[in-house]
Design a protein around this motif. Structure first.
Motif, short mmCIF file in Angstrom:
data_model
loop_
_atom_site.label_atom_id
_atom_site.label_comp_id
_atom_site.label_asym_id
_atom_site.label_seq_id
_atom_site.Cartn_x
_atom_site.Cartn_y
_atom_site.Cartn_z
N SER A 1 0.82 -1.21 0.00
CA SER A 1 0.00 0.00 0.00
C SER A 1 0.85 1.26 0.00
O SER A 1 0.31 2.37 -0.06
CB SER A 1 -0.93 0.01 1.23
OG SER A 1 -1.82 -1.08 1.20
N ASP A 2 2.16 1.10 0.07
CA ASP A 2 3.07 2.24 0.17
C ASP A 2 3.72 2.51 -1.19
O ASP A 2 4.42 1.65 -1.73
CB ASP A 2 4.14 1.95 1.22
CG ASP A 2 5.04 3.15 1.43
OD1 ASP A 2 4.64 4.05 2.19
OD2 ASP A 2 6.13 3.18 0.83
N ILE A 3 3.48 3.69 -1.73
CA ILE A 3 3.98 4.01 -3.07
C ILE A 3 5.51 4.04 -3.11
O ILE A 3 6.14 3.66 -4.11
CB ILE A 3 3.41 5.36 -3.57
CG1 ILE A 3 3.74 5.57 -5.06
CG2 ILE A 3 3.88 6.51 -2.72
CD1 ILE A 3 3.11 4.56 -5.97
N SER A 4 6.14 4.46 -2.02
CA SER A 4 7.60 4.47 -1.98
C SER A 4 8.16 3.06 -2.03
O SER A 4 9.13 2.78 -2.75
CB SER A 4 8.08 5.19 -0.71
OG SER A 4 7.70 6.54 -0.72
N THR A 5 7.54 2.15 -1.28
CA THR A 5 7.97 0.75 -1.33
C THR A 5 7.80 0.20 -2.74
O THR A 5 8.67 -0.52 -3.25
CB THR A 5 7.15 -0.10 -0.34
OG1 THR A 5 7.34 0.40 0.98
CG2 THR A 5 7.58 -1.56 -0.38
N ALA A 6 6.69 0.54 -3.38
CA ALA A 6 6.42 0.03 -4.73
C ALA A 6 7.53 0.44 -5.69
O ALA A 6 8.07 -0.39 -6.43
CB ALA A 6 5.07 0.54 -5.21
N HIS A 7 7.86 1.73 -5.70
CA HIS A 7 8.89 2.21 -6.62
C HIS A 7 10.26 1.65 -6.26
O HIS A 7 11.04 1.26 -7.15
CB HIS A 7 8.94 3.74 -6.62
CG HIS A 7 7.86 4.38 -7.42
ND1 HIS A 7 7.80 4.29 -8.79
CD2 HIS A 7 6.78 5.11 -7.04
CE1 HIS A 7 6.74 4.95 -9.24
NE2 HIS A 7 6.10 5.46 -8.20
N ARG A 8 10.56 1.62 -4.99
CA ARG A 8 11.88 1.16 -4.54
C ARG A 8 12.10 -0.31 -4.88
O ARG A 8 13.14 -0.69 -5.43
CB ARG A 8 11.99 1.39 -3.03
CG ARG A 8 13.38 1.27 -2.47
CD ARG A 8 13.44 1.80 -1.05
NE ARG A 8 12.46 1.19 -0.16
CZ ARG A 8 11.44 1.86 0.39
NH1 ARG A 8 11.28 3.15 0.18
NH2 ARG A 8 10.59 1.22 1.19
N VAL A 9 11.12 -1.13 -4.60
CA VAL A 9 11.26 -2.57 -4.85
C VAL A 9 11.21 -2.87 -6.35
O VAL A 9 11.96 -3.73 -6.84
CB VAL A 9 10.20 -3.36 -4.08
CG1 VAL A 9 10.26 -4.84 -4.43
CG2 VAL A 9 10.39 -3.18 -2.58
N ALA A 10 10.35 -2.19 -7.08
CA ALA A 10 10.30 -2.39 -8.53
C ALA A 10 11.66 -2.12 -9.16
O ALA A 10 12.10 -2.83 -10.06
CB ALA A 10 9.23 -1.50 -9.16
N GLY A 11 12.34 -1.08 -8.66
CA GLY A 11 13.67 -0.78 -9.16
C GLY A 11 14.72 -1.77 -8.73
O GLY A 11 15.72 -1.98 -9.43
N ALA A 12 14.50 -2.42 -7.60
CA ALA A 12 15.50 -3.34 -7.06
C ALA A 12 15.40 -4.75 -7.63
O ALA A 12 16.39 -5.51 -7.60
CB ALA A 12 15.38 -3.40 -5.54
N LEU A 13 14.24 -5.12 -8.13
CA LEU A 13 14.07 -6.47 -8.66
C LEU A 13 14.86 -6.65 -9.96
O LEU A 13 14.74 -5.83 -10.89
CB LEU A 13 12.59 -6.77 -8.90
CG LEU A 13 11.72 -6.91 -7.66
CD1 LEU A 13 10.25 -7.10 -8.03
CD2 LEU A 13 12.20 -8.07 -6.78
#
Length: 485
Positions: free
Chosen positions: A423-435
């Motif tokens: 539910s956290d937009i920052s987590t979404a962007h951060r993890v999408a970039g890290a995968l």
């Protein structure tokens, strides 16, 4: 059970080389087995070395004229091609269900998806262009021109029928290349019918040739000196063999290979959204390389998610693809049944099989039907966490924080897709970039980007792009021209 054998009259029984329909060939023949019944439903000829030579020669003869077609006209004929595929959706959907066991309610999507790939590629046919060099002066004019790479050997996967075929042939045709396509013997019929539809649309004879072939003839195709590029969708082991053979002629290739995609469910995730993605394991009976079959769930949500997952997976309607209300059909072959059930059985030695993983009995016993499995895994270093199953099996692990989740997800030989729920937009962007994957889906987003954006993997999931401008440029070569003024 609904009798499917009486529908097999729609299945084509010939190869297509130029304008020739071959009902026999030097490679012999084979009987295609309907995965829903376990019985042979149609005999098809197999191309031998003579037919491979003939197909490549015909494709090379057709190349000069097709490559010089007015790009606007090439776009129009490919758009017509896509329209005719859609117009024959009902018939092609039946073929897809017969050859690969997809429920008839799902097969029309595969048809439409295949047409989408051709339609998208058609849009690039008259938009490919070179550049004028900024270094041009009054004495020298420098520019680049764009030319088709030549004859393409196209080897699509069997697991999406019309969709997979459209995905593989669209860009080469739009770029002005000619194609010799070799669909898998596991699902050859839709490809053969689409070859006929191409001719009806006005694609010149010889531009798209469709043959089935055994191992020897297939190797002859990818090693043929008349082939300028290869595009293959399938498993890494076959890709390695193709690469070895093609290397002798230094033939370049696009490889879209397997996956072991992780689905990361964080503590603040919408569990129902994550559940909907997980139960997509029913699609093609789990035979899709981008499915998020490696589920990583935060330890605080594990029990809640697992309870809902087991209930949902256990209630998936399994049966004959033409029966009403069916959500999951069979896997493709007896060999696939043995491989998948073997992996589930071995997992009992290191994990816990919560549900499923068994061959269905009763009226489904003759077909290749499996109950979808959920397996609790102790770590990322066991077979079900490392190797692609290509069947209806979900492995579930837990993690304690974001760093561990990303570490586990990236600790894989594959890099095709990844999914995450938060539910956290920052987590979404951060993890999408890290995968470390070529494609990422967030909160229900479907990772196989394309045909508009382009689709490709990393590591042992392949190289090269399918779809979009980047996918079309895979099949052109750039020529630099300098004119002294």
């Amino acid at each position: 059970m609904t009798a499917t054998s009486d529908k097999s009259t729609v299945l084509p029984g010939h190869l297509l080389i130029g304008n020739e329909r071959l009902t026999s060939a030097s490679g012999g023949s084979f009987d295609h087995v309907n995965p829903s019944t376990g019985r042979a439903q149609r005999s098809l000829p197999l191309a031998g070395l003579a037919e491979i030579d003939r197909a490549v020669d015909i494709a090379r003869a057709a190349l000069p004229a097709w490559s010089r077609w007015n790009p606007v006209e090439r776009r129009r004929v490919l758009q017509r091609f896509a329209e005719l595929i859609r117009a024959e959706s009902e018939n092609l959907a039946v073929i897809a269900s017969l050859e690969m066991g997809a429920p008839i309610t799902q097969s029309p999507f595969l048809v439409d998806w295949g047409a989408d790939w051709i339609e998208e590629a058609a849009g690039w046919a008259d938009r490919l262009h070179g550049d004028v060099s900024p270094l041009s002066s009054r004495n020298v004019h420098e520019y680049t021109s764009v030319e088709p790479i030549g004859v393409v050997a196209a080897l699509p996967s069997w697991n999406a029928s019309v969709g997979a075929f459209g995905m593989t042939i669209a860009a080469p045709l739009a770029a002005g290349c000619t194609v010799v396509a070799k669909p898998s013997e596991l699902a050859p019929f839709a490809a053969l019918r689409i070859g006929e539809i191409a001719l009806q649309a006005g694609v010149p004879a010889g531009v798209l040739n469709v043959v089935t072939a055994g191992i020897e003839a297939s190797e002859a195709l990818v090693s043929h000196p008349g082939v300028d590029k290869i595009t293959f969708t399938g498993g890494p082991s076959t890709a390695r063999r193709i690469a070895e053979v093609a290397a002798q002629a230094l033939t370049p290739a696009v490889f879209e290979l397997g996956g072991k995609s992780a689905s990361l469910i964080f503590a603040d995730a919408d569990i129902d959204r994550a559940l909907s993605m997980a139960t997509m394991v029913a699609m093609n009976a789990g035979q899709a390389c981008t499915l998020g079959t490696r589920i990583l769930v935060h330890e605080s949500r594990r029990d809640e998610f697992m309870e809902k997952l087991v209930a949902a997976v256990s209630s998936i309607p399994i049966g004959d693809p033409f029966a009403e209300g069916i959500a999951m059909g069979p896997v493709i072959s007896e060999k696939a049944v043995d491989r998948i059930t073997g992996m589930v059985e071995r997992s009992r030695t290191y994990g816990e099989v919560i549900t499923g993983g068994e061959r269905c009995g009763g009226e489904l016993a003759d077909g290749f039907f499996l109950s979808p499995a959920v397996v609790a895994l102790p770590s990322n270093y066991v077979e079900l966490a490392r190797d692609e199953v290509f069947g209806p099996v979900l492995g579930v692990q837990t993690f304690v924080d974001e760093e561990e989740a990303v570490t586990i997800a990236n600790d894989s030989d594959f890099g095709l897709a990844g999914y995450l729920f938060t539910s956290d937009i920052s987590t979404a962007h951060r993890v999408a970039g890290a995968l470390d994957t070529g494609n990422v889906g967030v909160n229900g987003g479907w990772a196989p980007a394309g045909p508009q954006m382009g689709f490709g993997g990393r590591k042992q999931s392949g190289y090269g792009i399918q779809g979009g401008l980047r996918g079309t440029l895979e099949f052109v070569s750039f020529k630099s021209v300098q004119i002294a003024l």
